[in-house]
Scaffold this motif. Structure first.
Motif, PDB file in Angstrom:
ATOM      1  N   LEU A 117       0.868  -1.176   0.000  1.00 18.22           N
ATOM      2  CA  LEU A 117       0.000   0.000   0.000  1.00 18.22           C
ATOM      3  C   LEU A 117       0.898   1.217   0.000  1.00 18.22           C
ATOM      4  CD1 LEU A 117      -2.722  -0.522   2.746  1.00 18.22           C
ATOM      5  CD2 LEU A 117      -3.096  -0.149   0.307  1.00 18.22           C
ATOM      6  N   SER A 143       1.730   4.759   1.016  1.00 21.42           N
ATOM      7  CA  SER A 143       1.222   5.687   2.027  1.00 21.42           C
ATOM      8  C   SER A 143       1.377   7.110   1.525  1.00 21.42           C
ATOM      9  CB  SER A 143       1.981   5.502   3.325  1.00 21.42           C
ATOM     10  OG  SER A 143       3.219   6.166   3.225  1.00 21.42           O
ATOM     11  N   ASP A 198       1.912   1.179   4.394  1.00 25.51           N
ATOM     12  CA  ASP A 198       1.042   2.044   5.173  1.00 25.51           C
ATOM     13  C   ASP A 198       0.446   1.197   6.293  1.00 25.51           C
ATOM     14  OD1 ASP A 198      -0.808   3.680   6.251  1.00 25.51           O
ATOM     15  OD2 ASP A 198      -1.668   4.344   4.364  1.00 25.51           O
ATOM     16  N   ASP A 199       0.990   1.344   7.489  1.00 24.92           N
ATOM     17  CA  ASP A 199       0.552   0.515   8.615  1.00 24.92           C
ATOM     18  C   ASP A 199      -0.863   0.841   9.070  1.00 24.92           C
ATOM     19  OD1 ASP A 199       2.841  -0.935   8.778  1.00 24.92           O
ATOM     20  OD2 ASP A 199       3.835   0.476  10.126  1.00 24.92           O
ATOM     21  N   SER A 200      -1.358   2.024   8.677  1.00 28.02           N
ATOM     22  CA  SER A 200      -2.644   2.439   9.218  1.00 28.02           C
ATOM     23  C   SER A 200      -3.800   1.717   8.527  1.00 28.02           C
ATOM     24  CB  SER A 200      -2.803   3.953   9.064  1.00 28.02           C
ATOM     25  OG  SER A 200      -2.845   4.270   7.687  1.00 28.02           O
ATOM     26  N   LYS A 201      -3.561   1.048   7.426  1.00 26.21           N
ATOM     27  CA  LYS A 201      -4.664   0.387   6.713  1.00 26.21           C
ATOM     28  C   LYS A 201      -4.410  -1.109   6.630  1.00 26.21           C
ATOM     29  CE  LYS A 201      -5.668   4.114   3.493  1.00 26.21           C
ATOM     30  NZ  LYS A 201      -4.930   4.381   2.279  1.00 26.21           N
ATOM     31  N   ASN A 202      -5.483  -1.870   6.574  1.00 26.20           N
ATOM     32  CA  ASN A 202      -5.366  -3.307   6.409  1.00 26.20           C
ATOM     33  C   ASN A 202      -5.352  -3.627   4.908  1.00 26.20           C
ATOM     34  OD1 ASN A 202      -5.498  -6.025   6.452  1.00 26.20           O
ATOM     35  ND2 ASN A 202      -7.429  -6.180   7.565  1.00 26.20           N
ATOM     36  N   ILE A 203      -4.267  -4.208   4.465  1.00 25.50           N
ATOM     37  CA  ILE A 203      -4.104  -4.452   3.028  1.00 25.50           C
ATOM     38  C   ILE A 203      -4.881  -5.698   2.573  1.00 25.50           C
ATOM     39  CG2 ILE A 203      -1.999  -5.838   3.229  1.00 25.50           C
ATOM     40  CD1 ILE A 203      -0.925  -4.419   0.737  1.00 25.50           C
ATOM     41  N   SER A 204      -5.236  -6.575   3.530  1.00 24.81           N
ATOM     42  CA  SER A 204      -5.833  -7.867   3.179  1.00 24.81           C
ATOM     43  C   SER A 204      -7.047  -7.776   2.247  1.00 24.81           C
ATOM     44  CB  SER A 204      -6.230  -8.633   4.443  1.00 24.81           C
ATOM     45  OG  SER A 204      -5.144  -9.375   4.865  1.00 24.81           O
ATOM     46  N   LEU A 250      -7.893  -5.566   0.177  1.00 25.03           N
ATOM     47  CA  LEU A 250      -7.502  -5.075  -1.158  1.00 25.03           C
ATOM     48  C   LEU A 250      -6.794  -6.176  -1.950  1.00 25.03           C
ATOM     49  CD1 LEU A 250      -6.196  -1.515  -0.228  1.00 25.03           C
ATOM     50  CD2 LEU A 250      -8.376  -2.137  -1.265  1.00 25.03           C
ATOM     51  N   GLU A 256       3.402  -9.790   1.154  1.00 29.26           N
ATOM     52  CA  GLU A 256       3.144  -8.360   1.276  1.00 29.26           C
ATOM     53  C   GLU A 256       4.354  -7.626   1.816  1.00 29.26           C
ATOM     54  OE1 GLU A 256       0.396  -7.763   5.034  1.00 29.26           O
ATOM     55  OE2 GLU A 256      -0.041  -9.591   3.928  1.00 29.26           O
TER      56      GLU A 256
END
Ligand code: TXA
Ligand code: MG
Length: 383
Positions: free
Chosen positions: A273, A275, A282-288, A290, A357
């Protein structure tokens, strides 16, 4: 030819009867004396080791691995005295203070230093370069093996060229069992990624290959050290996040960098992701979710192995996806330790795709991303 595996416990070295130890080391040491190459444990990855002072021994390494001849070898020592036949005598009689300090701090350990090569060192070891890569491994069994042989050992990772590096004796056996006679099994490689390769002779001094010894650790002694990165791995700007300048040259200073690396048979899809700050993670969002959406479109009906770096990231429709955990907590040291084993394990079930990832490129993360990007053929899928 089928390789014999000799198991030697590093923790039991001191307490083991010397006759037993002599018997255990006898076959591998004789093979080294006879200019053969053997499997050797180290704390980073297993090495394919041979006498680096004898061209007919060192050149066998290239044949066994299918290694291109223009990719130089790292020489492994078990004492600082062993630098003598490897390094230019003039340099050795007057080693710059900074180089001495780095040796003192990080040797033995997972750090390879480029030093001016001894003029008599075989050309195949240096691939004709003026420098030689030297490493003093911390693994007690490696040290004992080198000391018993009595000469420094050239050792690249003990995999077939292009494959993930081996972190167990079984990995070495899988790749090379019909090409070598001996594998010394010293247990799981602790670090799991190859040594940090450093050039302190260049201006500015450079990390050519990131590894377990991080830029932050080196900066304590070499404040101006920078990380070399090829253009394709460069994600943002001209400065890396740790404040080092990122240079781009078309000719990599480490010949090994230009070759395909760490690649399982199945293609590796590496997701990240981007950022707002430009970093790939980007640690603030869950990439799974996506990744899952992407796979639904691009990998329908395919069998997928997924390398997970933390728990609780299961896909909703997970029938065709199998998880391998490199870590359950996101711990970078653990991810590094398990990465190559995970890539090999993923490959064993012959999936259509291996999904991985990106991790944060700080500290050990830089070395992990360096290997992941190579295993993914230098491509990152940015979501
Ligand atoms: O942890 C390690 O370093 C492992 C274990 C076995 O010690 N060895 C290892 O060797 O990773 P290898 O051959 O897989 O990687 C050596 C890297 C290559 O990228 C090579 O191009 C680079 O170091 N290298 C060696 N000598 C060099 C030199 N004189 N100048 C520039 N790069 C060099
Ligand atoms: Mg290698």
């Amino acid at each position: 030819m089928i390789a014999q595996i000799v198991k030697i416990d590093a923790d039991a070295l001191l307490s083991t009867d010397s006759n037993i130890l002599n018997t255990l080391f006898d076959g591998p040491v004789r093979a080294l004396e006879a200019d053969e190459a053997i499997g050797m444990p180290t704390e980073t990855v297993y090495g394919l080791a041979a006498n680096c002072l004898r061209p007919c021994a060192a050149s066998k390494i290239f044949k066994i691995k299918n290694r291109p001849m223009d990719n130089p070898l790292i020489c492994h020592i078990s004492s600082v005295e062993m630098l003598k036949p490897l390094v230019d005598p003039e340099f050795l009689s007057n080693i710059p203070e900074r180089v001495q300090e780095v040796m003192k701090e990080f040797w033995p350990g997972p750090l390879t230093l480029l030093l001016p090569a001894h003029p008599e060192l075989p050309e195949c070891v240096t691939a004709g370069l003026k420098t030689v890569g030297v490493r003093f491994p911390a693994h007690k069994v490696a040290q004992e093996l080198i000391a018993r042989a009595g000469f420094p050992l050239a050792a690249p990772s003990a995999n077939l060229s292009g494959r993930p590096s081996p972190t167990t004796a079984a990995h070495v056996f899988n790749d090379l069992h019909d090409r070598i006679n001996w594998i010394v099994d010293g247990g799981n490689a602790g670090v799991g990624l190859e040594s940090t390769v450093v050039d302190l002779l260049s201006n500015p001094p450079m990390i050519l290959r990131p590894g377990g010894i991080t830029q932050a650790m080196l900066k304590r002694i070499v404040p101006d050290i920078i990380v070399y990165r090829q253009k394709k791995q460069q994600q943002s700007g001209d400065c890396d996040e740790n404040g080092g300048v990122v240079i781009d040259e078309s000719k990599p200073p480490t010949p090994g960098m230009k070759y395909k690396h760490y690649a399982p048979t199945a293609p590796v899809w590496l997701f990240a992701l981007k950022s707002p700050t430009g970093s790939v993670v980007d640690d603030s969002k869950n990439i799974s979710p996506l990744i899952e959406t992407y796979l639904r479109v691009h990998a329908q009906g395919k069998r997928i192995m997924r390398l997970c770096v933390t728990e609780g990231v299961d896909f909703e429709a997970s029938e065709s996806v199998q998880n391998i955990y490199l870590s359950r907590t996101g711990d970078m040291v653990e991810i590094a330790h398990n990465l190559f084993g995970g890539l090999r394990e993923a490959d064993e079930s012959c999936p259509d795709v291996i999904v991985a990832e990106a991790v944060n490129e700080e500290d050990e993360g830089l070395a992990i991303m360096n290997r992941l990007i190579k295993s993914a053929g230098e491509e990152i899928i940015i979501l």
